[in-house]
Design a protein around this motif. Structure first.
Motif, PDB file in Angstrom:
ATOM      1  N   LYS A 356      76.964  73.063 -59.356  1.00 51.39           N
ATOM      2  CA  LYS A 356      78.143  72.575 -58.989  1.00 51.39           C
ATOM      3  C   LYS A 356      78.575  72.682 -58.283  1.00 51.39           C
ATOM      4  O   LYS A 356      79.263  72.572 -57.261  1.00 51.39           O
ATOM      5  CB  LYS A 356      79.236  73.362 -60.511  1.00 51.39           C
ATOM      6  CG  LYS A 356      78.631  72.347 -61.817  1.00 51.39           C
ATOM      7  CD  LYS A 356      79.186  72.538 -62.751  1.00 51.39           C
ATOM      8  CE  LYS A 356      79.383  72.862 -64.100  1.00 51.39           C
ATOM      9  NZ  LYS A 356      79.938  73.538 -65.141  1.00 51.39           N
ATOM     10  N   GLU A 357      78.521  73.857 -57.814  1.00 56.37           N
ATOM     11  CA  GLU A 357      78.131  73.847 -55.694  1.00 56.37           C
ATOM     12  C   GLU A 357      77.510  72.942 -55.172  1.00 56.37           C
ATOM     13  O   GLU A 357      76.087  73.392 -55.327  1.00 56.37           O
ATOM     14  CB  GLU A 357      78.422  75.429 -55.486  1.00 56.37           C
ATOM     15  CG  GLU A 357      78.926  76.740 -56.838  1.00 56.37           C
ATOM     16  CD  GLU A 357      80.480  76.106 -55.969  1.00 56.37           C
ATOM     17  OE1 GLU A 357      81.026  75.433 -55.006  1.00 56.37           O
ATOM     18  OE2 GLU A 357      81.330  76.676 -56.618  1.00 56.37           O
ATOM     19  N   SER A 358      78.096  73.021 -53.942  1.00 50.79           N
ATOM     20  CA  SER A 358      76.665  72.637 -52.560  1.00 50.79           C
ATOM     21  C   SER A 358      75.571  73.803 -51.669  1.00 50.79           C
ATOM     22  O   SER A 358      76.194  74.677 -52.217  1.00 50.79           O
ATOM     23  CB  SER A 358      77.353  72.267 -52.049  1.00 50.79           C
ATOM     24  OG  SER A 358      78.585  73.456 -50.766  1.00 50.79           O
ATOM     25  N   PHE A 359      74.908  73.364 -51.777  1.00 49.38           N
ATOM     26  CA  PHE A 359      73.328  73.987 -51.212  1.00 49.38           C
ATOM     27  C   PHE A 359      73.912  74.861 -50.166  1.00 49.38           C
ATOM     28  O   PHE A 359      74.008  76.039 -50.475  1.00 49.38           O
ATOM     29  CB  PHE A 359      72.548  73.448 -50.772  1.00 49.38           C
ATOM     30  CG  PHE A 359      71.372  73.729 -49.853  1.00 49.38           C
ATOM     31  CD1 PHE A 359      70.694  74.726 -50.942  1.00 49.38           C
ATOM     32  CD2 PHE A 359      70.945  73.752 -48.789  1.00 49.38           C
ATOM     33  CE1 PHE A 359      68.719  75.664 -50.075  1.00 49.38           C
ATOM     34  CE2 PHE A 359      70.017  74.597 -48.104  1.00 49.38           C
ATOM     35  CZ  PHE A 359      69.305  75.254 -49.568  1.00 49.38           C
ATOM     36  N   GLU A 360      74.586  73.861 -48.992  1.00 48.87           N
ATOM     37  CA  GLU A 360      75.438  75.459 -48.368  1.00 48.87           C
ATOM     38  C   GLU A 360      76.484  76.122 -48.371  1.00 48.87           C
ATOM     39  O   GLU A 360      75.926  77.982 -47.981  1.00 48.87           O
ATOM     40  CB  GLU A 360      76.036  74.246 -47.187  1.00 48.87           C
ATOM     41  CG  GLU A 360      74.939  73.522 -46.508  1.00 48.87           C
ATOM     42  CD  GLU A 360      74.774  72.117 -47.296  1.00 48.87           C
ATOM     43  OE1 GLU A 360      75.295  72.232 -48.383  1.00 48.87           O
ATOM     44  OE2 GLU A 360      73.870  71.331 -46.815  1.00 48.87           O
ATOM     45  N   LYS A 361      77.130  76.248 -50.046  1.00 49.17           N
ATOM     46  CA  LYS A 361      77.375  77.059 -50.432  1.00 49.17           C
ATOM     47  C   LYS A 361      76.809  77.728 -50.843  1.00 49.17           C
ATOM     48  O   LYS A 361      76.852  79.407 -50.959  1.00 49.17           O
ATOM     49  CB  LYS A 361      78.485  76.927 -51.008  1.00 49.17           C
ATOM     50  CG  LYS A 361      79.072  77.728 -52.102  1.00 49.17           C
ATOM     51  CD  LYS A 361      80.431  78.375 -50.812  1.00 49.17           C
ATOM     52  CE  LYS A 361      81.421  79.585 -51.713  1.00 49.17           C
ATOM     53  NZ  LYS A 361      82.505  79.498 -51.017  1.00 49.17           N
ATOM     54  N   ASP A 369      76.136  79.566 -58.803  1.00 49.05           N
ATOM     55  CA  ASP A 369      75.942  78.742 -59.309  1.00 49.05           C
ATOM     56  C   ASP A 369      76.598  78.324 -60.439  1.00 49.05           C
ATOM     57  O   ASP A 369      76.383  79.602 -61.531  1.00 49.05           O
ATOM     58  CB  ASP A 369      75.028  77.382 -59.306  1.00 49.05           C
ATOM     59  CG  ASP A 369      74.950  76.602 -59.940  1.00 49.05           C
ATOM     60  OD1 ASP A 369      75.862  75.953 -60.019  1.00 49.05           O
ATOM     61  OD2 ASP A 369      73.553  76.311 -60.849  1.00 49.05           O
ATOM     62  N   SER A 397      65.736  73.752 -46.948  1.00 50.98           N
ATOM     63  CA  SER A 397      66.393  72.635 -47.643  1.00 50.98           C
ATOM     64  C   SER A 397      66.244  72.735 -48.889  1.00 50.98           C
ATOM     65  O   SER A 397      65.271  72.935 -49.749  1.00 50.98           O
ATOM     66  CB  SER A 397      66.062  71.655 -46.707  1.00 50.98           C
ATOM     67  OG  SER A 397      64.607  71.116 -46.822  1.00 50.98           O
ATOM     68  N   ARG A 399      67.013  69.434 -52.501  1.00 52.66           N
ATOM     69  CA  ARG A 399      66.896  67.868 -53.261  1.00 52.66           C
ATOM     70  C   ARG A 399      67.066  68.284 -54.412  1.00 52.66           C
ATOM     71  O   ARG A 399      66.054  68.830 -55.103  1.00 52.66           O
ATOM     72  CB  ARG A 399      66.108  67.242 -52.149  1.00 52.66           C
ATOM     73  CG  ARG A 399      65.065  66.741 -52.870  1.00 52.66           C
ATOM     74  CD  ARG A 399      64.329  65.936 -51.348  1.00 52.66           C
ATOM     75  NE  ARG A 399      62.756  65.591 -52.430  1.00 52.66           N
ATOM     76  CZ  ARG A 399      61.981  66.111 -51.702  1.00 52.66           C
ATOM     77  NH1 ARG A 399      62.301  67.449 -50.692  1.00 52.66           N
ATOM     78  NH2 ARG A 399      60.277  66.440 -52.743  1.00 52.66           N
TER      79      ARG A 399
END
Length: 416
Positions: A356-361, A369, A397, A399
């Motif tokens: 639910k959270e962005s990867f950067e977050k 998460d 990174s 995906r």
């Protein structure tokens, strides 16, 4: 040389100033030569008229008449004119027409040297040459002035360049500090602005080092002081009769112990992040040691890499894989965690629900998460992973494809 460099700009200013000074000197020399030539033209017109008058006069001998009017007869003109500089060939428009005709017909030739002007009167059978003194317009102050100005410009350039050389040393020290080296000093005994900046930076480095040492000492003391009561608390929980209360306290102590463990890892990494000792490491050995730290069975991990070796710091890379595998198990669907290294990319793959959270977050410390997962996590795992990889010059990174989370590490060096 870098065209944005201060030294490049200083060199340009010096070359421009020196070029402008040389150009000004050349212009003044040309102006002086022009004035001198005008003076010679007037002198030549006047002397040629005087010579014609002296020749037609009667009385004493011609040589004596020349001497009486300030002219010196030259006995052998054919011997001296070869070393003289010819003038007015062709004659200038300012000359009278009769004088121009005599010069063009070859009946009169005019020469000069540094001190005198010579008139050679050429006849059908013989020629006669007379000379008279000239005043040359060559002011010595010009050469002295331009020589002094050139010396001043060169001295200023040398002084400025010498004053700016500490900038290179300061830049190297700042770069070293930015790369993590803390044992540096930029202290300067000079009194210029560069020395002021260097001394201020040196003071800032000392303050930062003092704060880092204080933080490290504080973290270690806190972790040391907390371990003893947590251990005692866990032993006391085992003696409780109420099972429900014991589980609650056991869970609380376990979470505290887990937090201390992660904080210890983070403190170790931040204190020695740039003190890596890379070497040739077997990828399978790295994964094996990472799974041992997690106390999980090796059959939970699927490795797709045949005789793969990486040039990394062994202990730090074990922590990276441990945290990524732990993250995959906690937030995965219970299937195997797949690890592979292909085409310079190391991937950790697991099936699971989208985050639910962005990867950067998720890369920030103490972030989690929010998928409703109740397993212990303090959000430091990925933060620690990124810190170690950045120290190796690698990047992390993420995906999500077809129900799988794929964490990719690029930039690690593979060796044979």
């Amino acid at each position: 040389m870098n065209r944005h460099s201060i030294f490049f700009k200083l060199n340009l200013i010096f070359l421009f100033a020196l070029g402008a000074l040389i150009a000004l000197f050349a212009m003044m020399v040309r102006e002086i030569q022009s004035q001198e030539m005008q003076m010679l033209e007037k002198k030549a017109v006047k002397c040629e008229a005087d010579i014609r008058k002296i020749i037609v006069q009667s009385g004493s001998s011609l040589q004596k008449r020349f001497e009486e009017h300030g002219y010196t007869p030259i006995p052998h003109p054919e011997e001296i004119n070869v070393n003289l500089q010819p003038l007015f060939q062709p004659p200038p428009p300012s000359f009278p027409s009769a004088l121009r005709e005599r010069i063009e017909d070859g009946r009169l030739r005019i020469y000069r040297d540094k001190e005198r002007i010579y008139f050679e009167l050429i006849g059908p059978k013989s020629s006669r040459m007379v000379a008279t003194e000239i005043e040359t317009y060559r002011p010595k102050w010009i050469a002295i002035f331009f020589g002094g100005m050139t010396g001043i410009i060169i001295l200023l350039y040398w002084t400025l360049r010498r004053s700016l050389i500490p900038l290179k040393t300061l830049a190297k020290q700042i770069k070293r500090f930015g790369e993590g080296e803390t044992d540096i000093t930029t202290l300067s005994k000079k009194r210029d602005e560069i020395a002021f900046v260097a001394n201020q930076f040196d003071a800032a480095v000392k303050r930062i080092n003092a704060m880092k040492e204080a933080r490290t000492l504080f973290m270690r003391n806190i972790m040391h002081e907390l371990k003893t009561p947590i251990t005692k608390g866990k032993l006391s929980v085992a003696l409780l009769k109420e099972e429900q209360e014991a589980k609650i306290l056991q869970r609380a102590f376990s979470r505290m112990e887990h937090l201390i463990h992660e904080m210890a890892e983070m403190e170790m990494i931040t204190s020695r992040a740039l003190d890596l000792k890379p070497g040739r490491c077997d990828f399978r050995s790295l994964v094996k040691d990472a799974t041992n730290l997690l106390f999980i069975e090796e059959d939970r991990i699927a490795i797709a890499c045949h005789k793969c070796y990486l040039e990394v710091d062994y202990n730090m890379m074990v922590i990276v894989l441990k945290n990524l595998i732990d993250n995959a198990i906690k937030y995965g669907s219970g299937e195997k965690v797949h690890l592979c290294y292909r085409k310079g990319v190391l991937e950790v793959i697991n099936r699971g629900e989208p985050m639910k959270e962005s990867f950067e977050k998720m890369l920030e410390p103490f972030s989690k998460d929010e998928n409703g997962n109740t397993k212990e996590s303090f959000g430091l795992g990925l933060y620690i992973v990124r810190a170690i990889l950045e120290a190796h010059g690698a990047t992390l990174s993420h995906r999500y494809e077809k129900g799988y989370h794929i964490f990719s590490i690029t930039g690690l060096k593979r060796v044979k």
